[in-house]
Motif scaffolding. Sequence first.
Motif, PDB file in Angstrom:
ATOM      1  N   SER A  14       0.983  -1.236  -0.016  1.00 49.63           N
ATOM      2  CA  SER A  14       0.098  -0.086   0.229  1.00 49.63           C
ATOM      3  C   SER A  14       0.935   1.182   0.026  1.00 49.63           C
ATOM      4  N   SER A  15       0.745   2.155  -1.019  1.00 54.84           N
ATOM      5  CA  SER A  15       1.587   3.322  -1.209  1.00 54.84           C
ATOM      6  C   SER A  15       1.232   4.090   0.035  1.00 54.84           C
ATOM      7  N   THR A  16       0.315   4.291   0.614  1.00 59.50           N
ATOM      8  CA  THR A  16      -0.039   5.133   1.831  1.00 59.50           C
ATOM      9  C   THR A  16       0.508   4.587   3.097  1.00 59.50           C
ATOM     10  N   MET A  17       0.214   3.334   3.365  1.00 60.19           N
ATOM     11  CA  MET A  17       0.405   2.733   4.665  1.00 60.19           C
ATOM     12  C   MET A  17       1.969   2.475   4.776  1.00 60.19           C
ATOM     13  N   SER A  18       2.540   2.189   3.505  1.00 57.43           N
ATOM     14  CA  SER A  18       4.234   1.990   3.460  1.00 57.43           C
ATOM     15  C   SER A  18       4.886   3.309   3.832  1.00 57.43           C
ATOM     16  N   THR A  19       4.397   4.215   3.243  1.00 60.44           N
ATOM     17  CA  THR A  19       4.962   5.671   3.480  1.00 60.44           C
ATOM     18  C   THR A  19       4.687   5.998   5.067  1.00 60.44           C
ATOM     19  N   VAL A  20       3.822   5.551   5.549  1.00 59.34           N
ATOM     20  CA  VAL A  20       3.532   6.050   6.873  1.00 59.34           C
ATOM     21  C   VAL A  20       4.599   5.217   7.674  1.00 59.34           C
ATOM     22  N   PHE A  21       4.498   3.931   7.721  1.00 60.77           N
ATOM     23  CA  PHE A  21       5.331   3.063   8.281  1.00 60.77           C
ATOM     24  C   PHE A  21       6.694   3.421   8.416  1.00 60.77           C
ATOM     25  N   GLN A  22       7.291   3.743   6.950  1.00 56.04           N
ATOM     26  CA  GLN A  22       8.634   3.989   6.640  1.00 56.04           C
ATOM     27  C   GLN A  22       9.031   4.986   7.551  1.00 56.04           C
ATOM     28  N   THR A  23       8.369   6.114   7.695  1.00 52.43           N
ATOM     29  CA  THR A  23       8.607   7.476   8.276  1.00 52.43           C
ATOM     30  C   THR A  23       8.563   7.191   9.788  1.00 52.43           C
ATOM     31  N   ALA A  24       7.280   6.442  10.126  1.00 51.85           N
ATOM     32  CA  ALA A  24       7.285   6.551  11.759  1.00 51.85           C
ATOM     33  C   ALA A  24       8.355   5.561  12.255  1.00 51.85           C
ATOM     34  N   LEU A  25       8.636   4.503  11.564  1.00 49.52           N
ATOM     35  CA  LEU A  25       9.673   3.411  11.887  1.00 49.52           C
ATOM     36  C   LEU A  25      11.117   4.091  11.740  1.00 49.52           C
ATOM     37  N   GLY A  26      11.254   5.106  10.963  1.00 49.60           N
ATOM     38  CA  GLY A  26      12.718   5.741  10.858  1.00 49.60           C
ATOM     39  C   GLY A  26      13.501   4.842   9.619  1.00 49.60           C
ATOM     40  N   LEU A  27      12.763   4.135   8.925  1.00 51.30           N
ATOM     41  CA  LEU A  27      13.474   3.328   7.871  1.00 51.30           C
ATOM     42  C   LEU A  27      13.673   4.187   6.635  1.00 51.30           C
ATOM     43  N   PRO A  28      14.937   3.865   5.930  1.00 53.98           N
ATOM     44  CA  PRO A  28      15.293   4.745   4.649  1.00 53.98           C
ATOM     45  C   PRO A  28      14.474   4.421   3.687  1.00 53.98           C
ATOM     46  N   ARG A  29      14.156   5.485   2.720  1.00 57.40           N
ATOM     47  CA  ARG A  29      13.641   5.177   1.617  1.00 57.40           C
ATOM     48  C   ARG A  29      13.935   4.110   0.724  1.00 57.40           C
ATOM     49  N   SER A  30      15.115   3.924   0.838  1.00 60.39           N
ATOM     50  CA  SER A  30      15.776   2.634   0.041  1.00 60.39           C
ATOM     51  C   SER A  30      15.389   1.444   0.106  1.00 60.39           C
ATOM     52  N   VAL A  31      14.657   1.209   1.458  1.00 59.91           N
ATOM     53  CA  VAL A  31      14.327   0.186   1.820  1.00 59.91           C
ATOM     54  C   VAL A  31      13.055  -0.543   0.828  1.00 59.91           C
ATOM     55  N   GLY A  32      12.591   0.275   0.109  1.00 58.25           N
ATOM     56  CA  GLY A  32      11.705  -0.196  -0.883  1.00 58.25           C
ATOM     57  C   GLY A  32      12.304  -0.893  -2.277  1.00 58.25           C
ATOM     58  N   SER A  33      13.498  -0.727  -2.286  1.00 54.38           N
ATOM     59  CA  SER A  33      14.247  -1.308  -3.471  1.00 54.38           C
ATOM     60  C   SER A  33      14.628  -2.908  -2.793  1.00 54.38           C
ATOM     61  N   LEU A  34      14.460  -3.115  -1.753  1.00 55.16           N
ATOM     62  CA  LEU A  34      14.947  -4.582  -1.343  1.00 55.16           C
ATOM     63  C   LEU A  34      13.801  -5.532  -1.514  1.00 55.16           C
ATOM     64  N   ASP A  35      14.310  -6.859  -1.578  1.00 56.06           N
ATOM     65  CA  ASP A  35      13.288  -8.063  -1.525  1.00 56.06           C
ATOM     66  C   ASP A  35      12.379  -7.842  -0.703  1.00 56.06           C
ATOM     67  N   VAL A  36      10.909  -8.132  -0.856  1.00 55.59           N
ATOM     68  CA  VAL A  36       9.869  -7.732  -0.132  1.00 55.59           C
ATOM     69  C   VAL A  36      10.107  -8.601   1.070  1.00 55.59           C
ATOM     70  N   ASP A  37      10.793  -9.812   1.214  1.00 58.42           N
ATOM     71  CA  ASP A  37      10.829 -10.751   2.478  1.00 58.42           C
ATOM     72  C   ASP A  37      11.853  -9.785   3.348  1.00 58.42           C
ATOM     73  N   ALA A  38      12.809  -9.221   2.824  1.00 55.99           N
ATOM     74  CA  ALA A  38      13.684  -8.605   3.626  1.00 55.99           C
ATOM     75  C   ALA A  38      13.211  -7.378   3.927  1.00 55.99           C
ATOM     76  N   GLN A  39      12.202  -6.507   3.227  1.00 55.94           N
ATOM     77  CA  GLN A  39      11.661  -5.557   3.853  1.00 55.94           C
ATOM     78  C   GLN A  39      10.733  -6.000   5.109  1.00 55.94           C
TER      79      GLN A  39
END
Length: 272
Positions: free
Chosen positions: A180-205
């Motif tokens: 989900s584009s909305t939920m992933s954006t919120v979680f990445q920001t709230a959890l302090g994850l880098p935007r580059s996390v989206g380029s990883l394999d989904v299981d690694a994410q």
Amino acid sequence: MSYQPIVPFSGFAGWSFLNRTMEKQQAAFSASSEIQRNEDYFREKIGSIKTAEELVGDRRLLSVALGAFGLDDDIDNKFFIRKVLDEGSLDGDALANKLSDKRYFALTQAFGFGDYTTPRTVLSNFPDEILGQYETRQFEIAVGNSDNDMRLALALQRDLPALAAKTNTETTKWYSIIGSSTMSTVFQTALGLPRSVGSLDVDAQVKMYAAKADQLFGSSDPAQFSDGEKLEKLTRDFLLRSQLSTSGSISSGEAALTLLQNASSGSLSLLL
């Protein structure tokens, strides 16, 4: 002309104001002339629509239908939308079942063109069902015109509790969040994850999201966000982190004071 929701502050202060005035602002927005005209037209015409071809052939009806599922930008993708609607949701090979964005599945399931001999458009409660979703989504968009973080926070309140309450596995829920584009954006920001996390394999994410959630919220399972307090903490962390990352939106002194006040009260799960 539509009513433009008022969001006088950014960050958590703006969110608090929006929550206090939400009921009145939503009512004013829904009563605005543009929304009412679209809803009146939909109520008048949708019962006569029996096929996906007829729906996509009426741009005004289609705009309401897509708007109810947050798919407004697809208004000109008529061939694609018709295919999604024609193939329905019951066949495992249907296009909607192959798309990672489950809004298309929800759209075709709601209308039922590809699933039933008689579509759901003829049901007496169908206009209310779709228009309720339409008002909610359009209000979020209008809020986003003033502050996109507020739009994301509103979408989170709508989508995350429903996902959290499902009986799916923890991993499956993380797949849905990441997809989900909305939920992933919120979680990445709230959890302090880098935007580059989206380029990883989904299981690694999934592993990264789960580990951070466990560290900050005490559990790696998204099911925890069916709890209102956990959802509020997630929303607060998202808004504060986003505000802190926006240059010039908040001074370092204000940021430090906000963090200290929230941390001392035990209401902030944010770890910098």
